[in-house]
Design a protein around this motif. Structure first.
Motif, mmCIF file in Angstrom:
data_model
loop_
_atom_site.group_PDB
_atom_site.id
_atom_site.type_symbol
_atom_site.label_atom_id
_atom_site.label_comp_id
_atom_site.label_asym_id
_atom_site.label_seq_id
_atom_site.Cartn_x
_atom_site.Cartn_y
_atom_site.Cartn_z
ATOM 1 N N TYR A 29 0.835 -1.189 0.000
ATOM 2 C CA TYR A 29 0.000 0.000 0.000
ATOM 3 C C TYR A 29 0.884 1.258 0.000
ATOM 4 C CZ TYR A 29 -4.056 -2.923 0.842
ATOM 5 O OH TYR A 29 -5.039 -3.851 0.708
ATOM 6 N N PRO A 30 0.361 2.382 -0.549
ATOM 7 C CA PRO A 30 1.165 3.610 -0.612
ATOM 8 C C PRO A 30 1.590 4.131 0.762
ATOM 9 C CG PRO A 30 -1.125 4.021 -1.259
ATOM 10 C CD PRO A 30 -0.940 2.559 -1.214
ATOM 11 N N SER A 31 0.749 3.920 1.776
ATOM 12 C CA SER A 31 1.089 4.387 3.132
ATOM 13 C C SER A 31 2.336 3.668 3.642
ATOM 14 C CB SER A 31 -0.088 4.163 4.075
ATOM 15 O OG SER A 31 -0.478 2.801 4.055
ATOM 16 N N PHE A 32 2.397 2.352 3.391
ATOM 17 C CA PHE A 32 3.576 1.573 3.797
ATOM 18 C C PHE A 32 4.815 2.024 3.020
ATOM 19 C CE2 PHE A 32 6.467 -2.021 3.397
ATOM 20 C CZ PHE A 32 6.584 -2.452 4.713
ATOM 21 N N PHE A 33 4.635 2.245 1.724
ATOM 22 C CA PHE A 33 5.742 2.669 0.872
ATOM 23 C C PHE A 33 6.329 4.002 1.367
ATOM 24 C CE2 PHE A 33 7.344 4.615 -3.153
ATOM 25 C CZ PHE A 33 8.344 3.682 -3.421
ATOM 26 N N LEU A 34 5.452 4.942 1.735
ATOM 27 C CA LEU A 34 5.903 6.257 2.221
ATOM 28 C C LEU A 34 6.642 6.132 3.559
ATOM 29 C CD1 LEU A 34 2.820 8.470 1.300
ATOM 30 C CD2 LEU A 34 5.157 8.799 0.484
ATOM 31 N N LYS A 35 6.125 5.281 4.446
ATOM 32 C CA LYS A 35 6.775 5.091 5.746
ATOM 33 C C LYS A 35 8.177 4.513 5.591
ATOM 34 C CE LYS A 35 2.615 4.537 8.565
ATOM 35 N NZ LYS A 35 1.783 3.583 9.338
ATOM 36 N N GLN A 36 8.277 3.550 4.681
ATOM 37 C CA GLN A 36 9.584 2.927 4.452
ATOM 38 C C GLN A 36 10.561 3.889 3.789
ATOM 39 O OE1 GLN A 36 10.474 -0.147 5.635
ATOM 40 N NE2 GLN A 36 8.457 0.016 6.636
ATOM 41 N N LEU A 37 10.042 4.737 2.906
ATOM 42 C CA LEU A 37 10.912 5.768 2.292
ATOM 43 C C LEU A 37 11.432 6.732 3.350
ATOM 44 C CD1 LEU A 37 9.043 6.696 -1.034
ATOM 45 C CD2 LEU A 37 11.270 5.604 -0.828
ATOM 46 N N GLU A 38 10.571 7.077 4.279
ATOM 47 C CA GLU A 38 10.973 7.990 5.352
ATOM 48 C C GLU A 38 12.063 7.364 6.220
ATOM 49 O OE1 GLU A 38 8.940 10.426 9.066
ATOM 50 O OE2 GLU A 38 7.666 9.583 7.494
ATOM 51 N N LYS A 39 11.893 6.055 6.503
ATOM 52 C CA LYS A 39 12.920 5.358 7.282
ATOM 53 C C LYS A 39 14.229 5.263 6.506
ATOM 54 C CE LYS A 39 9.753 2.407 9.940
ATOM 55 N NZ LYS A 39 9.320 1.017 10.173
ATOM 56 N N GLU A 40 14.093 5.039 5.194
ATOM 57 C CA GLU A 40 15.268 4.831 4.353
ATOM 58 C C GLU A 40 16.071 6.112 4.163
ATOM 59 O OE1 GLU A 40 17.687 2.192 2.291
ATOM 60 O OE2 GLU A 40 15.814 1.705 3.334
ATOM 61 N N TYR A 41 15.312 7.197 3.878
ATOM 62 C CA TYR A 41 15.984 8.468 3.553
ATOM 63 C C TYR A 41 15.976 9.468 4.712
ATOM 64 C CZ TYR A 41 15.787 6.805 -1.248
ATOM 65 O OH TYR A 41 15.925 6.075 -2.388
ATOM 66 N N GLY A 42 15.181 9.177 5.726
ATOM 67 C CA GLY A 42 15.093 10.101 6.851
ATOM 68 C C GLY A 42 14.094 11.202 6.575
ATOM 69 N N SER A 43 13.716 11.945 7.622
ATOM 70 C CA SER A 43 12.763 13.048 7.497
ATOM 71 C C SER A 43 13.405 14.197 6.739
ATOM 72 C CB SER A 43 12.309 13.506 8.885
ATOM 73 O OG SER A 43 11.404 14.563 8.777
ATOM 74 N N VAL A 44 12.677 14.732 5.809
ATOM 75 C CA VAL A 44 13.205 15.836 4.992
ATOM 76 C C VAL A 44 12.405 17.093 5.265
ATOM 77 C CG1 VAL A 44 13.633 16.620 2.648
ATOM 78 C CG2 VAL A 44 13.902 14.218 3.200
ATOM 79 N N LYS A 45 13.083 18.170 5.533
ATOM 80 C CA LYS A 45 12.386 19.427 5.782
ATOM 81 C C LYS A 45 12.114 20.122 4.451
ATOM 82 C CE LYS A 45 14.419 20.197 10.342
ATOM 83 N NZ LYS A 45 15.225 21.095 11.168
ATOM 84 N N VAL A 46 10.883 20.578 4.311
ATOM 85 C CA VAL A 46 10.505 21.223 3.058
ATOM 86 C C VAL A 46 10.350 22.722 3.291
ATOM 87 C CG1 VAL A 46 8.795 21.269 1.262
ATOM 88 C CG2 VAL A 46 9.304 19.133 2.389
#
Length: 602
Positions: free
Chosen positions: A585-602
């Motif tokens: 699911y997209p929610s899981f994909f986004l969570k894993q991307l956040e873990k992988e790349y870390g939180s990004v400030k926009v």
């Protein structure tokens, strides 16, 4: 001797009249309206006139066509093609050793055969499927037999088959078949003068088929047929205006569907209503219209005899006795020749007796009195049998079934205490299993995520597409030039991200490509190995995956915003498509991307 013979006839006449006086007064208009009820059986009996089924030139191509199989009970026009199809179906079913497709073939062939042959085929189906566990058979074959026998006026045997059909339909929880039996029971209840009960059953039947017709067009004929029966029921309940209202609706549907079976019978039902309202000319108009559309068709026994009966009654009311008696004598001749009797046929004999009494023709008067007594004894025997059978085999089993349900409910309550302990134990076990399953799911999702991250899983490619393209290099019914043009357009369409537009349809895209939607659909099916919707959704999901991987700003968007940005109308549609394409699911994909790349400030 002549004198003695005259005295003897006169004495017999007096005796016969006394018997009739006890049994009859001249029947009311209500009895007249019974005359069209049994003809409804023909709606099930497989008459071969009406809407044409679609056949391909090679009947073997039709084999396995679900649409055709679903329409086994639709009206048939082309009997030759139907027999050819059923023969082809039978041969292939035998080769596959598929009992139920063989039954479909025999059923279809029975519908275009003479009654005697059709009954043999129905018996063969019953014998082959009686001990099997099937949703459709043997109840369908029992219904076929019941309707054929009913259309012949053989109500006792028809009732026996109907009882069997009802038992199997109930056993198999086949709602359609249960409503078919309810329909036939309603007709028999009218025959037994249980008009109100019949009307209530038919109202529920109409409601059922209306709902089914709104969901699926294949129920159109059943809906029209039930409206037709309801109109007849309104006639015997002396609600003639309601008959005409229902018939108007049914006739409109019948003409729209180019149906020729029920439209003619609707005309006869309208003729009854007009007759009972003393609108004799309108009644004649309906009958003449019926005769005109049946001019070059083989008519059922019921239609033939009832048309003459009603013409006889109408002309009698109009004082045109010569025409009236001519038609009524035809009724008598036809009925005895074909052994075809129904309740309202007695009207013909009452009018004949009345007419020859006025003419002082005692010989003919006595002749038709004896005919009436014979008919009445046959009908009386059928009436008693049907009354007993309906109550013992239909109504009583329903009551017993209801009683058993109550008993089962009480027993269920007694078992609840024991069951609670088992349920609690089971729930605990299920909880443990759910936790294990959830952990496994997470591992699977993680694996799929990593594949997406490493580009090992190309979303827009189908693993079967290359094999498919190789196997589809042969002619697909479209010229190579057109195929190449469409593929070129699709390549440009993908390159320019045209799939991101919301509400894009195959018609819109085919107009852009200056081709037709059928060609475009076929090229996508063959060369992309997927349907149009899957093709568009896969492109959108692929785009979303790449954007989310490469653009940290987009990873801060809500799921809804991402969905709208790439052309989906709802979050749910996006999530389903994402999961279907990627396995996560997209929610899981986004969570894993956040873990992988870390939180990004926009």
């Amino acid at each position: 001797m002549k004198k003695n013979k005259t005295i003897f006839n006169f004495q017999n006449l007096k005796i016969s009249l006394s018997v009739l006086i006890k049994k009859y007064t001249f029947r009311t208009v209500k009895n007249v309206t019974l005359l069209v009820f049994v003809i409804i059986y023909s709606c099930f009996s497989g008459e071969i006139y009406g809407q044409n089924l679609k056949f391909k030139k090679d009947t073997s191509e039709v084999y396995g066509n679900d649409e055709f199989i679903e329409n086994l009970d639709s009206p048939i026009q082309d009997t030759i093609k139907t027999k050819a199809y059923s023969y082809s179906l039978l041969q292939k079913a035998k080769k596959e050793k598929n009992l139920y497709k063989q039954s479909d073939a025999y059923y279809l062939y029975a519908r275009v055969s003479e009654d005697s042959i059709a009954l043999i085929y129905a018996d063969s189906i019953i014998k082959a499927t009686k001990e099997k566990d099937n949703f459709v058979y043997p109840a369908k074959a029992y219904l076929l037999k019941s309707n054929i026998l009913g259309s012949q006026g053989n109500y006792q045997k028809s009732m026996d088959e109907l009882v069997q059909a009802h038992l199997y339909a109930t056993k198999n929880k086949n709602t359609d078949q249960k409503y078919e039996t309810k329909y036939s029971i309603a007709i028999l209840k009218n025959y037994l003068s249980e008009y109100k009960e019949s009307l209530n059953i038919l109202r529920s039947t109409v409601a059922y088929y209306k709902t089914k017709f709104e969901q699926d067009n294949k129920y159109e004929y059943d809906y029209i047929k039930s409206l037709y029966a309801l109109g007849n029921s309104y006639n015997v309940n002396e609600n003639y205006d309601s008959t005409l209202v229902v018939n108007k609706k049914a006739s409109k549907l019948s003409l729209k569907s180019k149906d020729s079976i029920l439209y003619g019978r609707l005309l006869l039902t309208s003729a009854v209503a007009h007759y009972c309202k003393k609108e004799y000319q309108s009644s004649l108009d309906s009958i003449f219209k019926l005769k005109k559309i049946n001019l070059h068709k083989t008519q059922s026994k019921g239609t033939i005899v009832r048309t003459d009966l009603f013409l006889g009654r109408i002309y009698f009311e109009q004082k045109n006795f010569d025409k009236s008696i001519q038609h009524l004598i035809k009724v008598d001749s036809f009925a005895f020749k074909n052994q075809y009797f129904f309740p309202s046929i007695t009207e013909a004999y009452e009018l004949l007796i009345k007419h020859f009494k006025q003419k002082n023709d005692k010989d003919k008067q006595l002749f038709y009195i004896n005919r009436l007594l014979t008919v009445d004894s046959i009908l009386d025997n059928d009436f008693k049998y049907l009354s007993r059978e309906i109550n013992e085999k239909y109504s009583t089993p329903n009551l017993i079934s209801e009683k058993q349900q109550i008993i089962n409910s009480l027993e269920k309550k007694n078992r609840i205490k024991i069951t609670i302990v088992v349920i609690l134990s089971t729930l605990s076990l299920l909880l443990v299993l759910a936790l294990i399953r959830n952990n496994r799911k997470k591992k699977i999702y993680k694996k799929r995520f990593l594949e997406l991250l490493d580009n090992k899983h190309k979303i827009t490619d189908n693993p079967k597409s290359k094999k498919k393209e190789k196997s589809e290099t042969k002619d697909i019914g479209i010229s190579d030039v057109i195929v190449k043009e469409i593929l070129a357009h699709l390549e440009l369409f993908e390159k320019n991200d045209g799939y991101l537009r919301s509400n894009i349809t195959i018609n819109d895209l085919s107009k852009e490509f200056k081709t037709n939607s059928k060609y475009l659909s076929k090229v996508i099916n063959v060369h992309k190995n997927k349907g149009f919707s899957s093709y568009i959704n896969d492109l959108r999901v692929g785009y979303a995956v790449e954007k989310l991987k490469s653009d940290p700003k987009i990873r801060k968007y809500t799921i809804k915003a991402i969905a709208e940005d790439i052309g989906f109308n709802t979050t749910e549609a996006f999530s389903k498509s994402f999961y279907k394409t990627t396995g996560i699911y997209p929610s899981f994909f986004l969570k894993q991307l956040e873990k992988e790349y870390g939180s990004v400030k926009v």
